[in-house]
Design a protein around this motif. Structure first.
Motif, PDB file in Angstrom:
ATOM      1  N   ASN A 268       0.819  -1.216   0.000  1.00  0.00           N
ATOM      2  CA  ASN A 268       0.000   0.000   0.000  1.00  0.00           C
ATOM      3  C   ASN A 268       0.854   1.268   0.000  1.00  0.00           C
ATOM      4  N   ILE A 269       1.828   1.331  -0.906  1.00  0.00           N
ATOM      5  CA  ILE A 269       2.628   2.544  -1.044  1.00  0.00           C
ATOM      6  C   ILE A 269       2.426   3.119  -2.443  1.00  0.00           C
ATOM      7  N   MET A 270       2.922   4.351  -2.627  1.00  0.00           N
ATOM      8  CA  MET A 270       2.985   4.956  -3.952  1.00  0.00           C
ATOM      9  C   MET A 270       4.444   5.290  -4.255  1.00  0.00           C
ATOM     10  N   VAL A 271       4.862   5.010  -5.496  1.00  0.00           N
ATOM     11  CA  VAL A 271       6.198   5.371  -5.959  1.00  0.00           C
ATOM     12  C   VAL A 271       6.024   6.195  -7.226  1.00  0.00           C
ATOM     13  N   ILE A 272       6.526   7.426  -7.207  1.00  0.00           N
ATOM     14  CA  ILE A 272       6.285   8.343  -8.318  1.00  0.00           C
ATOM     15  C   ILE A 272       7.591   8.985  -8.747  1.00  0.00           C
ATOM     16  N   ASN A 273       8.018   8.717  -9.956  1.00  0.00           N
ATOM     17  CA  ASN A 273       9.131   9.409 -10.573  1.00  0.00           C
ATOM     18  C   ASN A 273       8.643  10.065 -11.856  1.00  0.00           C
ATOM     19  N   PRO A 274       9.163  11.241 -12.218  1.00  0.00           N
ATOM     20  CA  PRO A 274       8.742  11.853 -13.475  1.00  0.00           C
ATOM     21  C   PRO A 274       8.981  10.916 -14.649  1.00  0.00           C
ATOM     22  N   TRP A 275       8.117  10.958 -15.627  1.00  0.00           N
ATOM     23  CA  TRP A 275       8.233  10.014 -16.740  1.00  0.00           C
ATOM     24  C   TRP A 275       9.504  10.242 -17.543  1.00  0.00           C
ATOM     25  N   TYR A 276      10.095  11.439 -17.462  1.00  0.00           N
ATOM     26  CA  TYR A 276      11.314  11.741 -18.207  1.00  0.00           C
ATOM     27  C   TYR A 276      12.574  11.393 -17.424  1.00  0.00           C
ATOM     28  N   SER A 277      12.448  10.872 -16.225  1.00  0.00           N
ATOM     29  CA  SER A 277      13.611  10.678 -15.350  1.00  0.00           C
ATOM     30  C   SER A 277      14.486   9.527 -15.829  1.00  0.00           C
ATOM     31  N   GLN A 278      15.766   9.843 -16.087  1.00  0.00           N
ATOM     32  CA  GLN A 278      16.737   8.837 -16.493  1.00  0.00           C
ATOM     33  C   GLN A 278      16.951   7.826 -15.366  1.00  0.00           C
ATOM     34  N   ASN A 279      16.894   6.533 -15.691  1.00  0.00           N
ATOM     35  CA  ASN A 279      17.081   5.465 -14.696  1.00  0.00           C
ATOM     36  C   ASN A 279      16.093   5.606 -13.543  1.00  0.00           C
ATOM     37  N   GLY A 280      14.913   6.111 -13.847  1.00  0.00           N
ATOM     38  CA  GLY A 280      13.937   6.389 -12.791  1.00  0.00           C
ATOM     39  C   GLY A 280      13.050   5.215 -12.468  1.00  0.00           C
ATOM     40  N   ASP A 281      13.643   4.020 -12.282  1.00  0.00           N
ATOM     41  CA  ASP A 281      12.877   2.827 -11.930  1.00  0.00           C
ATOM     42  C   ASP A 281      12.094   3.057 -10.635  1.00  0.00           C
ATOM     43  N   ALA A 282      10.966   2.377 -10.527  1.00  0.00           N
ATOM     44  CA  ALA A 282      10.180   2.471  -9.292  1.00  0.00           C
ATOM     45  C   ALA A 282      10.766   1.564  -8.211  1.00  0.00           C
ATOM     46  N   ILE A 283      10.840   0.262  -8.474  1.00  0.00           N
ATOM     47  CA  ILE A 283      11.422  -0.661  -7.496  1.00  0.00           C
ATOM     48  C   ILE A 283      12.223  -1.722  -8.231  1.00  0.00           C
ATOM     49  N   ASP A 284      13.445  -1.958  -7.771  1.00  0.00           N
ATOM     50  CA  ASP A 284      14.326  -2.980  -8.307  1.00  0.00           C
ATOM     51  C   ASP A 284      14.683  -3.956  -7.191  1.00  0.00           C
ATOM     52  N   LEU A 285      14.081  -5.114  -7.236  1.00  0.00           N
ATOM     53  CA  LEU A 285      14.299  -6.134  -6.214  1.00  0.00           C
ATOM     54  C   LEU A 285      15.451  -7.025  -6.667  1.00  0.00           C
ATOM     55  N   GLU A 286      16.570  -6.947  -5.963  1.00  0.00           N
ATOM     56  CA  GLU A 286      17.772  -7.661  -6.412  1.00  0.00           C
ATOM     57  C   GLU A 286      18.273  -8.635  -5.360  1.00  0.00           C
ATOM     58  N   SER A 287      18.468  -9.879  -5.800  1.00  0.00           N
ATOM     59  CA  SER A 287      19.045 -10.912  -4.936  1.00  0.00           C
ATOM     60  C   SER A 287      18.326 -11.007  -3.599  1.00  0.00           C
ATOM     61  N   CYS A 288      17.011 -10.853  -3.625  1.00  0.00           N
ATOM     62  CA  CYS A 288      16.220 -10.909  -2.394  1.00  0.00           C
ATOM     63  C   CYS A 288      15.462 -12.235  -2.297  1.00  0.00           C
ATOM     64  N   LYS A 289      15.184 -12.626  -1.081  1.00  0.00           N
ATOM     65  CA  LYS A 289      14.505 -13.890  -0.810  1.00  0.00           C
ATOM     66  C   LYS A 289      13.293 -13.625   0.066  1.00  0.00           C
ATOM     67  N   ASN A 290      12.136 -14.136  -0.358  1.00  0.00           N
ATOM     68  CA  ASN A 290      10.882 -13.999   0.378  1.00  0.00           C
ATOM     69  C   ASN A 290      10.437 -12.535   0.421  1.00  0.00           C
ATOM     70  N   ALA A 291       9.669 -12.136  -0.586  1.00  0.00           N
ATOM     71  CA  ALA A 291       9.277 -10.727  -0.694  1.00  0.00           C
ATOM     72  C   ALA A 291       7.842 -10.599  -1.174  1.00  0.00           C
ATOM     73  N   LEU A 292       7.205  -9.514  -0.754  1.00  0.00           N
ATOM     74  CA  LEU A 292       5.856  -9.160  -1.182  1.00  0.00           C
ATOM     75  C   LEU A 292       5.877  -7.751  -1.768  1.00  0.00           C
ATOM     76  N   ILE A 293       5.265  -7.593  -2.941  1.00  0.00           N
ATOM     77  CA  ILE A 293       5.025  -6.265  -3.519  1.00  0.00           C
ATOM     78  C   ILE A 293       3.542  -6.230  -3.833  1.00  0.00           C
ATOM     79  N   ILE A 294       2.758  -5.599  -2.957  1.00  0.00           N
ATOM     80  CA  ILE A 294       1.307  -5.740  -3.032  1.00  0.00           C
ATOM     81  C   ILE A 294       0.583  -4.410  -2.798  1.00  0.00           C
ATOM     82  N   ASN A 295      -0.593  -4.295  -3.417  1.00  0.00           N
ATOM     83  CA  ASN A 295      -1.549  -3.218  -3.137  1.00  0.00           C
ATOM     84  C   ASN A 295      -0.961  -1.823  -3.342  1.00  0.00           C
TER      85      ASN A 295
END
Length: 535
Positions: A268-295
């Motif tokens: 239940n979060i919001m992630v907002i980057n301008p659409w023109y933003s270079q490398n403006g990824d919202a979330i990058d899940l790397e080498s993680c174990k047991n994770a939830l990205i929900i709602n």
């Protein structure tokens, strides 16, 4: 308890014996998963609270609150844990470092604004885009922490416009004119605006994505500090992490970057980057174990929800990632909305450590460049397997709603010509080694998309075809083209309907083995393209 609390009255102490579990995730989330996955553990905190104002913080947008906020976090950590409260106001600050057993809680109308003073962010050794390098310290960070959270109702603003270069093509003519006239430095050949000369110098030192080469001394690194854009939130090697309720926006680079974490929850979060933003990824899940990205809601300038993607610290790129050897595994992505991004849900391109056991369900993508995006290239290595995707709705996707590209060239979808792709594919076929990426056992069902470019594109490697892929119950209308399949082994299309401007249910295939279309098996199709029908 009252006696033990007396020394801390001046710090806004509130204490009881009750432990508080900040998030309650329904067990129904884990029902009927296609793979075994433990429940993601949630952090639990003592009911002890301090308010940052008691440490001298001022919410006037002028006072720099770096010391006050970090002092409050240290105080709660040393007392065994609890909640650090950020009340209503504009809280200007430098980097915030989370410590174990601390919940950073923002009240309604609380805005945490990170300073645009580059000198406030120390240059540290880190991993970026899958490679070991140096970057500026992130506005929010934690390393080797356990039982931490950022919760509440407030907003964290990374002040990213101070850091980011901007491509001319991303703006209107009037926006570009205004940006250039505001100052900064212009690379006229590339038509890219940089906020400072140091930022441009850092860019010129980069041959491999955004990692500078030939920068050796501390003085040289300091000179390109403005180029060393940090991710807004960097959580490394930490356990039981919760992000809930808050908004993260305007990051200098990627917004949220969990690396080598276990039991990581985004709810239940919001992630907002301008659409023109270079490398403006919202979330990058790397080498993680047991994770939830929900709602949650994501609006990004690059990939939105990304598992081990291109560059930065994901599963790690190339040799760095294989050396780390930590796959990203056991992840549920559910009930999310993506408004803009290069991809709605993305796997790759840096996934040398591997990706497995990912379940994506009940998500909506509105206007992302690509919908479901799988990408890698030779040299990355790693295995992507056991990916399950169900019930995805999409509208207005300029490129492919479903894309597999094992010849990824580092550019966003639509930014590269067909000729560039074909030229990369003309290279000689190498032997299969640990550097060869493999995509297999991926199952996609119940997809609806209205309005897109080419409906689907499967482009595997001749030495390592995309294998065991099922695509079932799909309706794609108002597409510009049909389905294109190349270099696959064991793809099944069942009940797939595509309506395109070039004709309905068009399927173009070459170099495919064991292709099944609604029960009809094509054991081997050669290098000459064949036009089939999906029905």
């Amino acid at each position: 308890m009252a006696i033990s609390c007396l020394p801390f009255i001046s710090s806004g102490c509130k204490q009881s014996e009750t432990a508080v579990k900040e998030s309650s995730i329904s067990d129904a989330l884990y029902q009927n998963l296609p793979f075994e996955m433990p429940k993601v553990q949630q952090p639990v905190f003592p009911a002890y609270e301090v308010n940052i104002e008691k440490f001298g913080a001022k919410g006037d947008g002028l006072f720099l609150n770096t010391k006050a906020i970090n002092d409050a976090i240290k105080e709660v950590n040393q007392r065994g844990g609890g909640k650090v409260i950020i009340p209503e106001g504009i809280w200007l600050t430098g980097p915030i470092e989370l410590l174990s057993n601390v919940n950073l809680y923002t009240e309604q109308n609380a805005l945490v604004l990170f300073t645009g003073d580059f000198e406030a962010y120390p240059i540290i050794a880190t991993s970026f885009e899958g490679l070991e390098t140096r970057r500026c310290q992130s506005p929010i960070s934690a390393r080797n922490a356990e039982n931490i959270a950022i919760t509440g109702y407030g907003t964290f603003d990374g002040n990213g416009d101070c850091w980011r270069p901007v491509k001319k093509g991303k703006l209107t003519a009037s926006q570009w004119k205004k940006l250039v006239s505001s100052g900064g430095v212009l690379d006229e050949k590339q038509e890219i605006w940089y906020p400072t000369a140091g930022s441009l110098k850092g860019a010129m030192a980069c041959k491999d994505f955004n990692v500078p080469e030939g920068i050796n001394t501390d003085e040289e690194w300091a000179e390109i500090r403005p180029w060393l854009r940090p991710v807004l939130l960097s959580i490394v090697k930490s356990k039981k992490v919760l992000l809930e309720g808050v908004t993260f926006k305007n990051s200098p680079s990627w917004c949220l970057h969990p690396l080598s974490c276990e039991d990581f929850t985004v709810n239940n979060i919001m992630v907002i980057n301008p659409w023109y933003s270079q490398n403006g990824d919202a979330i990058d899940l790397e080498s993680c174990k047991n994770a939830l990205i929900i709602n949650s809601v994501f609006d990004a300038g690059d990939d939105a929800i990304c598992i081990e993607k291109s560059r930065h610290d994901k599963s790690g790129k190339d040799e760095d990632g294989r050396r780390r050897g930590e796959p990203c595994q056991n992840v549920i992505v559910k009930n999310n909305t993506v408004l803009h991004g290069h991809g709605g849900f993305v796997v790759g391109s840096e996934m040398s450590g591997g990706v497995k056991n990912i379940y994506v369900e009940d998500c909506t993508f509105m206007g992302t460049d690509v919908g479901l995006r799988f990408k890698s290239t030779r040299g990355r290595g790693g295995v992507v397997e056991n990916i399950y995707i169900n019930n995805i709705n999409m509208i207005n996707i300029p490129n492919e709603p479903l894309l597999f590209d094992l010849f990824y060239g580092g550019k966003g979808a639509g930014e590269e010509s067909e000729e560039d792709l074909l030229n990369r594919m003309k290279t000689s076929i190498p032997p299969v080694t640990e550097e060869t990426p493999a995509f297999r056992n991926i199952h996609i069902s119940n997809i609806v998309c209205r309005g897109s470019g080419r409906a689907m594109f499967f482009n595997g490697l001749p030495e390592m075809p995309i294998s065991n892929i099922t695509v079932k119950n799909v309706v794609m209308t108002e597409a510009t083209d049909g389905v294109v399949i190349s270099q696959v082994d064991g793809v099944t299309l069942e009940n797939v309907y595509v309506e395109s401007s070039k004709g309905n249910n068009i399927l173009n295939v070459k170099n495919a083995k064991n292709l099944t279309v609604d029960g009809k098996v094509y054991e081997e199709l050669g290098a000459k393209e064949e036009i089939l029908s999906l029905k």
